[in-house]
Enzyme design. Structure first.
Site, PDB file in Angstrom:
ATOM      1  N   ASP A 202      43.958  40.015  41.086  1.00 53.55           N
ATOM      2  CA  ASP A 202      43.478  41.281  40.837  1.00 53.55           C
ATOM      3  C   ASP A 202      42.052  41.565  41.068  1.00 53.55           C
ATOM      4  O   ASP A 202      41.413  42.176  41.732  1.00 53.55           O
ATOM      5  CB  ASP A 202      43.445  41.912  39.169  1.00 53.55           C
ATOM      6  CG  ASP A 202      42.925  43.115  38.958  1.00 53.55           C
ATOM      7  OD1 ASP A 202      43.468  43.862  39.504  1.00 53.55           O
ATOM      8  OD2 ASP A 202      41.620  43.049  38.429  1.00 53.55           O
ATOM      9  N   LYS A 206      39.934  43.430  44.385  1.00 54.47           N
ATOM     10  CA  LYS A 206      38.739  44.355  43.977  1.00 54.47           C
ATOM     11  C   LYS A 206      37.397  43.591  45.066  1.00 54.47           C
ATOM     12  O   LYS A 206      36.757  44.229  45.582  1.00 54.47           O
ATOM     13  CB  LYS A 206      38.060  44.074  42.537  1.00 54.47           C
ATOM     14  CG  LYS A 206      39.126  44.755  41.792  1.00 54.47           C
ATOM     15  CD  LYS A 206      38.918  44.228  40.485  1.00 54.47           C
ATOM     16  CE  LYS A 206      39.840  45.408  39.330  1.00 54.47           C
ATOM     17  NZ  LYS A 206      39.819  44.638  37.946  1.00 54.47           N
TER      18      LYS A 206
HETATM   19  N1  HSE Z   1      43.761  44.521  34.924  1.00 52.64           N
HETATM   20  C1  HSE Z   1      42.369  44.955  35.169  1.00 52.64           C
HETATM   21  C2  HSE Z   1      41.446  43.971  34.474  1.00 52.64           C
HETATM   22  C3  HSE Z   1      42.233  46.464  35.030  1.00 52.64           C
HETATM   23  O1  HSE Z   1      41.673  43.598  33.493  1.00 52.64           O
HETATM   24  O2  HSE Z   1      40.378  44.020  34.898  1.00 52.64           O
HETATM   25  C4  HSE Z   1      41.162  46.870  35.627  1.00 52.64           C
HETATM   26  O3  HSE Z   1      40.997  46.936  36.768  1.00 52.64           O
END
Ligand code: HSE
Ligand code: NAP
Length: 439
Positions: A202, A206
């Site tokens: 994740d 980003k």
């Molecule tokens: N799963 C992501 C986090 C959600 O924990 O940051 C926000 O993008």
């Protein structure tokens, strides 16, 4: 005031529900800013009853995405279902039908953004994705607009709330990894597949997005180096603390003379840096621009209303620019589409940083001399070293070394040699160290 702009939501879960709540609660204030009311007409979900309980009666709730995608009354489609499919197909269909798109889906943008933006450019519609990075922090806006005078030199961020929440609870409360993860899931922070959070995927989504808009390069998720937090031990967190550092899952991208570094991994950061004190679900991104110097953006990185804050900001932006000529809008990736650069992404072996090393060595004369000789042979200099007391009945000890910055393949070769020394047992632990100073 003009007639309302009409919105169709794809998904009414944590972020979709938060978006509806914020739009309803701040309706008048938002309309005063946007110049017209932003009205949600319909939502697409799988479980209609659950969504009705959440949304009340005023909304058309459906399982049929065509009700939104092919509805000529809908101006903006907000994609909040997550994942790649059917999210990508639905976004592409919305674009083909001439609708603007707002999405919080970083996985989709990082992997398919190039194709999606090209289609949107062709069709003359906007695709906005503020909520995809840093939850409620307006980092996309800052990178695309506020810092536009700068040549961005590097970006470093704590950009996954779930893993930061886990590391913080483990450090402060000695909490169990699994228990904290369950808490993060219950609070709506974690991805549908929480391994994305833990494994650094994740954060890599980003980082891919920030690198693209920071440096004016295409999205290149496949070239991002990714390591997660699963391998971290409490011993290393403690030793780092003794040396004046905290360990954080960091996304870091740097422009160097050789190419662009693009990497997500746990890193030691000096405790005195603001970034080292970003705890819990909070996120922060540090951006170094050549003119402005370092700037820091901090806020809630996940959760219903913080993320909705970013989704609604995009809705307001799109509403304001709805009638503007496409060439007067801010380009999707901040740089004009025909001005993107093909700068090389460096393989991880070529990145340059400092290191924390933990070795298990025999407690006898000459061992440290062997280790330092190997490091010196590769021109790696040592900044600090601590040797722990042996436990009763044991004749091996932990030795912790901090190095100056070097090229990663040099340290890896040195470690391989060190691990071959007869006085060194097991594998060395190597964690990257980022000073994050002004240079
Ligand atoms: N799963 C992501 C986090 C959600 O924990 O940051 C926000 O993008
Ligand atoms: P969520 O709570 O799981 O909600 C997903 C919603 O989409 C639900 O309403 C679900 O409907 C619907 N949905 C999923 N697949 C569908 C399908 N095939 N057809 C129709 N409806 C479908 O997810 P979320 O946490 O809101 O996340 C949404 C997006 O925002 C993701 O891309 C996520 O990465 C991103 N994001 C989340 C956060 C956060 O803090 N949660 C922060 C930033 C970005 P049912 O409930 O009926 O199944």
């Amino acid at each position: 005031m003009m007639k309302p702009i009409k919105v169709g939501l794809l998904g009414l879960g944590t972020v979709g529900g938060g978006t509806l709540t914020v739009l309803r609660r701040n309706r008048e204030e938002i309309a005063r800013r946007a110049g017209r009311e932003i009205r949600v007409e319909a939502a697409v979900v799988r479980d209609v009853e659950k969504a009705r309980r959440l949304a009340g009666g005023a909304l058309h709730i459906t399982t049929d995405a065509a009700d939104v995608l092919n509805n000529p009354d809908i101006d903006i489609v907000v994609e909040l279902i997550g994942g790649y499919s059917p999210a990508k197909e639905w976004v592409m269909q919305a674009i083909a039908n001439g609708k603007h798109v707002v999405t919080a889906n970083k996985a989709l943008v990082a992997l398919h953004g190039n194709e999606i933006f090209a289609a949107a450019q062709e069709r003359g519609v906007m695709v906005a994705f503020e909520a995809a990075v840093g939850g409620g922090i307006p980092i996309i806006k800052a990178l695309r607009e506020g810092l536009t005078a700068n040549r961005v030199e590097w970006i470093a961020g704590i950009i996954n709330g779930t893993s930061n929440f886990i590391l913080t609870e483990m450090r402060d409360k000695g909490a169990d990894f699994g228990d904290v993860l369950k808490q993060a899931q219950a609070l709506g922070y974690a991805e549908a597949d929480p391994t994305f959070d833990i494994a650094g995927v994740d954060a890599a989504h980003k980082l891919t997005i920030m690198a693209a808009i920071g440096f004016g390069i295409p999205m290149q998720f496949d070239k991002t180096h990714i390591e997660g937090i699963a391998g971290l031990t409490s011993a290393d967190i403690r030793y780092a603390g003794e040396l004046g550092y905290r360990i954080k899952l960091l996304g870091i991208t740097k422009r160097t003379a050789q190419g662009i570094e693009l990497r997500v991994h746990p890193a030691l950061i000096p405790k005195k840096r603001l970034l080292a004190n970003v705890d819990g679900v909070m996120n922060a991104v540090l951006v170094k621009g050549d003119a402005v110097g370092p700037t820091l953006y901090y806020g809630a990185g996940a959760g219903a209303e913080p993320t909705a804050s970013a989704v609604v900001a995009d809705l307001v932006d799109v509403t304001r620019m709805h009638t503007a000529d496409p060439e007067h809008r801010v380009p999707h990736l901040a740089f004009q589409p025909d001005a993107l650069s093909d700068e090389r992404i460096l393989p991880i072996g070529e990145i340059r940083t400092a290191y924390y090393l933990r070795l298990r060595v025999e407690d006898k004369p000459g061992v440290l001399a062997d280790v330092t000789r190997i490091l010196a042979g590769r021109e790696i200099s040592i900044v600090a070293m601590i040797q722990k007391e042996p436990k009763a009945g044991e004749n091996t000890v932990d030795v912790i070394l901090l190095t100056h910055a070097t090229i990663e393949k040099n340290i890896d070769r040195a470690i391989a040699e060190i691990e071959n020394l007869p006085s060194v047992s097991g594998q060395a632990v190597r964690i990257r160290l980022e000073e994050l100073n002004r240079s």
